[in-house]
Design a protein around this motif. Structure first.
Motif, PDB file in Angstrom:
ATOM      1  N   ASP A  18      20.508   1.658  30.143  1.00 34.07           N
ATOM      2  CA  ASP A  18      19.192   2.128  30.603  1.00 34.07           C
ATOM      3  C   ASP A  18      18.740   1.405  31.871  1.00 34.07           C
ATOM      4  OD1 ASP A  18      18.562  -0.225  29.395  1.00 34.07           O
ATOM      5  OD2 ASP A  18      17.028   0.568  28.057  1.00 34.07           O
ATOM      6  N   LEU A  19      19.319   0.238  32.178  1.00 29.28           N
ATOM      7  CA  LEU A  19      18.983  -0.417  33.455  1.00 29.28           C
ATOM      8  C   LEU A  19      19.550   0.388  34.623  1.00 29.28           C
ATOM      9  CD1 LEU A  19      19.371  -4.265  32.981  1.00 29.28           C
ATOM     10  CD2 LEU A  19      17.316  -2.863  33.052  1.00 29.28           C
ATOM     11  N   GLU A  51      20.173   3.572  34.482  1.00 32.18           N
ATOM     12  CA  GLU A  51      19.397   4.811  34.533  1.00 32.18           C
ATOM     13  C   GLU A  51      18.031   4.563  35.169  1.00 32.18           C
ATOM     14  OE1 GLU A  51      21.370   7.162  30.778  1.00 32.18           O
ATOM     15  OE2 GLU A  51      19.402   6.261  30.497  1.00 32.18           O
ATOM     16  N   ALA A  52      17.451   3.401  34.859  1.00 32.73           N
ATOM     17  CA  ALA A  52      16.159   3.058  35.468  1.00 32.73           C
ATOM     18  C   ALA A  52      16.317   2.943  36.982  1.00 32.73           C
ATOM     19  CB  ALA A  52      15.629   1.752  34.880  1.00 32.73           C
ATOM     20  N   ALA A  53      17.422   2.358  37.427  1.00 35.79           N
ATOM     21  CA  ALA A  53      17.656   2.235  38.868  1.00 35.79           C
ATOM     22  C   ALA A  53      17.700   3.621  39.503  1.00 35.79           C
ATOM     23  CB  ALA A  53      18.955   1.474  39.125  1.00 35.79           C
ATOM     24  N   ALA A  54      18.369   4.560  38.826  1.00 30.68           N
ATOM     25  CA  ALA A  54      18.460   5.921  39.370  1.00 30.68           C
ATOM     26  C   ALA A  54      17.081   6.585  39.406  1.00 30.68           C
ATOM     27  CB  ALA A  54      19.430   6.756  38.547  1.00 30.68           C
TER      28      ALA A  54
END
Lengths: 361, 222
Positions: B116-117, B119-122
């Motif tokens: 999820d890190l 994905e959070a960056a994206a």
């Protein structure tokens, strides 16, 4: 600015949904875990690609499988708040917020952190923040992107109840600043009812009911689909002041309510959760009754459910509550839409955890 | 003390690390995130140099780099000299031999980053390259540093492959490990002892510094 979503997929779960969210509107996707709520959110954000889909925001096409358009996640202007915050552990709170900006601007990051009540925490690392504080940083980071759609994936499920209630109040207060379409994924009906304008009920990858929060929560069929037996309504009230005996006077549209343990300041607007089966109906204003909370109301609709019960929808000024009474009682009272009545609310039904701040607007 | 061979060893180690750093970042990331059918086979291939005797590995390199092989012929044509028994040949052999030391810790480093890190960056608008630079490298850094130090120390100590594929040409392919062997063969126990001690000191310092640094990185994240 409207967000329009249509998705169809067979794996990992069968999914066939379509709905739209207006600018500034907060729609709750509710349903059992495994019903596909989070998958829908991930498809909107670009983190998962369904077989057939079309997602548009304000006319911009993010995803259109027919036209073979699929913007990668980083090119969609979404703000996403993850269930477990997903903050970058090596960056400070301000650093996390700036990471979502095209041109990092510390002043703007501090303004956003102030907006989520995190003044003075800008230089802390996520590990030095509580769960609730981390969730606020995650929200500030999602807003820093100036998103065309704000997606909240079970954002309050990992914090304790007290923090959750505070965050609910803050979100409600924040909504005045938010003009984009918002989607909240939650399995907490209380939360959905409190925060959302509309609900989309998802069951096994399909929309089984869609409507205003009040309508969905008063619909026994929709509630049954969600495994909920108790119909409840949220009644807006304003805190008037505390009486000497410890009860607080709250003003609803047609009269006062007295509740214990309300510590909000006078003038604060709250919503009180009233369970349908805790409401007693009387045609005339009852006298000699121990119940303190009696609201004049007008019958707007009577809906029969399965079994011996009926749902009586009652207008309290412009607001609505629901009473669950037996068919026999409804017949004896000869209730018809348009009739006036009195709703007797048992004090005990309005428990402490159902009093939630509705923000300072 | 044979300074020429010590310098040569350090140069070889430095080149190997310089070439393997980007390889470990991209290869480790690819193996950490990638989901493809041949993944197990690729991982096994990368690990192969670790279990093969260096002489076997060196033997195949000798065949592969020799004048009669396509690689050797290409090198001969392009650079005008052969690949075996040269410093360049040693670098190529060293890079291949160190793949497991470079890629494995880097892969573990990238695998440790929660999905999820990324994905959070994206969803924060970061392109894959920006996400690598701003989020993944800072978090995978301890793994990458371990990879590079292991590679460096391993190259300093490598013996079998250097002997098979490089020979023992002073200033070209005679590394410090070979020089030590030569000294012992020539009954120069004192010379061998000094060089061995120097090698121990350099390798120990490299590893100690890395552990010190990664402990600091760990504290920075805590």
């Amino acid at each position: 600015m409207t967000l329009k979503v249509a998705l169809r997929a067979d794996v990992p779960i069968p999914l066939d949904v379509a709905f739209s969210v207006a600018p500034g509107e907060l729609v709750a996707l509710v349903g059992h875990s495994g019903s596909g709520k989070t998958t829908i959110l991930r498809a909107i954000a670009g983190l998962w690609q369904p077989e057939e889909a079309r997602v548009t925001v304000a006319g911009a096409v993010w995803l259109d499988s027919a036209a073979k358009v699929a913007l990668p996640a980083h090119r969609r202007h979404v703000g996403m708040v993850f269930q477990n915050y997903a903050l970058f552990p090596h960056m400070t709170a301000a650093g996390n917020v700036m990471a979502a900006m095209e041109r990092p601007d510390r002043a703007e990051a501090l303004r956003l952190l102030d907006l989520v009540n995190l003044h003075g925490f800008a230089d802390r690392k996520p590990a030095q923040l509580s769960g609730g504080q981390q969730q606020r940083v995650a929200l500030a980071r999602a807003l820093a992107r100036k998103p065309a759609a704000l997606l909240l994936d079970e954002p309050f499920s990992a914090v304790d109840r007290a923090t959750r209630e505070r965050l609910h109040a803050e979100i409600l207060a924040l909504r005045a600043h938010l003009a984009m379409p918002m989607i909240l994924v939650t399995h907490d009906m209380n939360e959905a009812q409190l925060l959302a304008d509309r609900m989309v009920v998802i069951e096994r990858g399909r929309v089984v009911r869609e409507g205003t929060t009040a309508a969905v929560m008063a619909d026994p069929d929709a509630l049954r689909a969600m495994g909920i037996r108790e119909v409840a309504a949220m009644l807006p009230v304003t805190v008037e002041g505390a009486d000497e005996d410890g009860l607080t006077r709250l003003d609803a549209a047609t009269g006062p309510l007295y509740l214990p343990g309300v510590d909000s300041a006078p003038g604060t607007r709250l919503r009180v959760r009233i369970m349908a089966h805790e409401v007693i109906l009387s045609r005339d204003r009852p006298v000699g009754l121990s119940a303190q909370n009696i609201l004049p109301c007008t019958v707007t609709a009577i809906r029969a459910g399965d079994g011996p019960g009926v749902m009586v929808h009652l207008a309290v000024g412009a607001d609505e509550i629901v009473a669950s009474i037996t068919r026999r009682a409804a017949a004896q009272l000869a209730l018809q839409p348009g009739d006036t009545a009195h709703a007797i609310l048992k004090s005990m039904s309005v428990a402490r955890d159902h009093i939630t701040g509705a923000g300072r607007t | 003390m044979d300074w020429t061979s010590l310098t040569l060893s350090l140069e070889l180690a430095a080149w190997t690390v310089a070439i393997l750093l980007p390889v470990s970042v991209l290869g480790g990331r690819w193996l950490a995130y990638g989901r493809f059918r041949a993944k197990g086979a690729v991982e096994a291939l990368v690990m192969l140099p670790l279990v093969l005797p260096p002489t076997v590995f060196g033997f195949y390199l000798l065949l592969a780099f020799g004048r009669n092989s396509p690689v050797g012929a290409f090198w001969q044509e392009t650079f005008g000299h052969q690949l075996v028994f040269t410093f360049e040949g040693l670098v190529v052999a060293s890079v291949i031999f160190n793949l497991p030391f470079a890629i494995q810790p880097a892969q573990r480093g990238f695998e440790a980053i929660a999905v999820d890190l990324r994905e959070a960056a994206a969803t924060c608008g970061m392109s894959p390259w920006r996400s690598l630079w701003k989020v993944e490298l800072p978090l995978a850094w301890p793994g990458l540093m371990t990879a590079m130090v292991l590679t460096f120390a391993q190259t300093l100590g490598e013996f079998g492959i250097v002997l098979m594929g490089g020979g023992s040409i002073p200033g070209e392919t005679k590394t410090v490990a070979i020089a030590i062997y030569d000294r012992v063969q020539g009954f120069d126990m004192q010379g061998a002892g000094i060089m061995s001690a120097a090698l121990v000191a350099i390798s120990f310092s490299a590893i100690a510094i890395t552990y010190g640094l990664s402990a600091r990185v760990g504290r920075r994240l805590a």
